[in-house]
Design a protein around this motif. Sequence first.
Motif, PDB file in Angstrom:
ATOM      1  N   THR A  23     -13.241  56.659 209.793  1.00  0.00           N
ATOM      2  CA  THR A  23     -12.096  56.770 208.884  1.00  0.00           C
ATOM      3  C   THR A  23     -11.614  55.391 208.460  1.00  0.00           C
ATOM      4  OG1 THR A  23     -10.554  56.804 210.763  1.00  0.00           O
ATOM      5  CG2 THR A  23     -11.307  58.938 209.915  1.00  0.00           C
ATOM      6  N   GLY A  24     -10.971  55.367 207.309  1.00  0.00           N
ATOM      7  CA  GLY A  24     -10.354  54.140 206.816  1.00  0.00           C
ATOM      8  C   GLY A  24     -11.330  52.992 206.709  1.00  0.00           C
ATOM      9  N   ALA A  25     -10.886  51.805 207.182  1.00  0.00           N
ATOM     10  CA  ALA A  25     -11.717  50.607 207.096  1.00  0.00           C
ATOM     11  C   ALA A  25     -12.951  50.708 207.994  1.00  0.00           C
ATOM     12  CB  ALA A  25     -10.897  49.374 207.467  1.00  0.00           C
TER      13      ALA A  25
END
Length: 284
Positions: A23-25
Amino acid sequence: MTAVPTPHGGRIAVERVSIELGTGAGRFEVLHDVSLAAEPGELVCLLGPSGCGKSTLLGALAGHLQPARGRLTLDGQPIAGPDPQRGLVFQQHTLFPWKTVLDNVAYGLKMKGVPRMQRQEQAAEMLALVGLSGFAHRYPRELSGGMQQRVEIARVLVNRPRVLLMDEPFGALDALTRSRMQELLLELWALLRTTVVFVTHDIDEALFLADRVLVLGPRPGRIVEELPVPFERPRHASLLTDPAFVALKRRCLELLRPDAGAGAPALDRLSPLGAARPVARYAA
């Protein structure tokens, strides 16, 4: 001569699939633009190094993961979630320790509402096929590792899946037991004609089992070459020393380890769809 049974298996198609995890970065691509197909009754092996996304692709075919891009289908219908038509066998068994071998095998039929006597009869028939008729009332802890995997395979096959997905199912077994399990799988496959997608990082295993081997490169995984396996069936352990087998094994080593053969192509110089035999034609 025994007649070849009509293929019971379904057609699996993977169309330009990319899969991302995290998820995300921290999100990263595990598989990139993968296209392949397994025809009804075919046994296809996915061969590649650890971390290349083989098991991830199998998880998506089982319906446990959704691709970021692309399409997965069984007989033309989208794969949207788990289904008994796509049975999954792991390296470590998932048997219920508190149930007998017979009840473990019959469990899926119980969930379908099959009456007790009928499901036990079908489970007993499947146990006979995997050579465990005398162990129906034992518990998993009383069995060897190879016997536990036989039960696991029987539990999946009793549902008569159209596709059998196998994630390095013999990887934890000793060499002799592993060889016997490979031969058992081929016997069951010849009888039931279920489509099989088999994940392994063992070259000998892939070439011994498969109609075709699809070699995946390092993450993000992509198919770098398709290798048809021309050896006649039934196959036996003596095949592993056949010169043609050894030559095909050498080619696999060159693909997986560019330094293993003089003049072998580096994986980062191969196109996403491979080299000698284009894989694109197997996309649906």
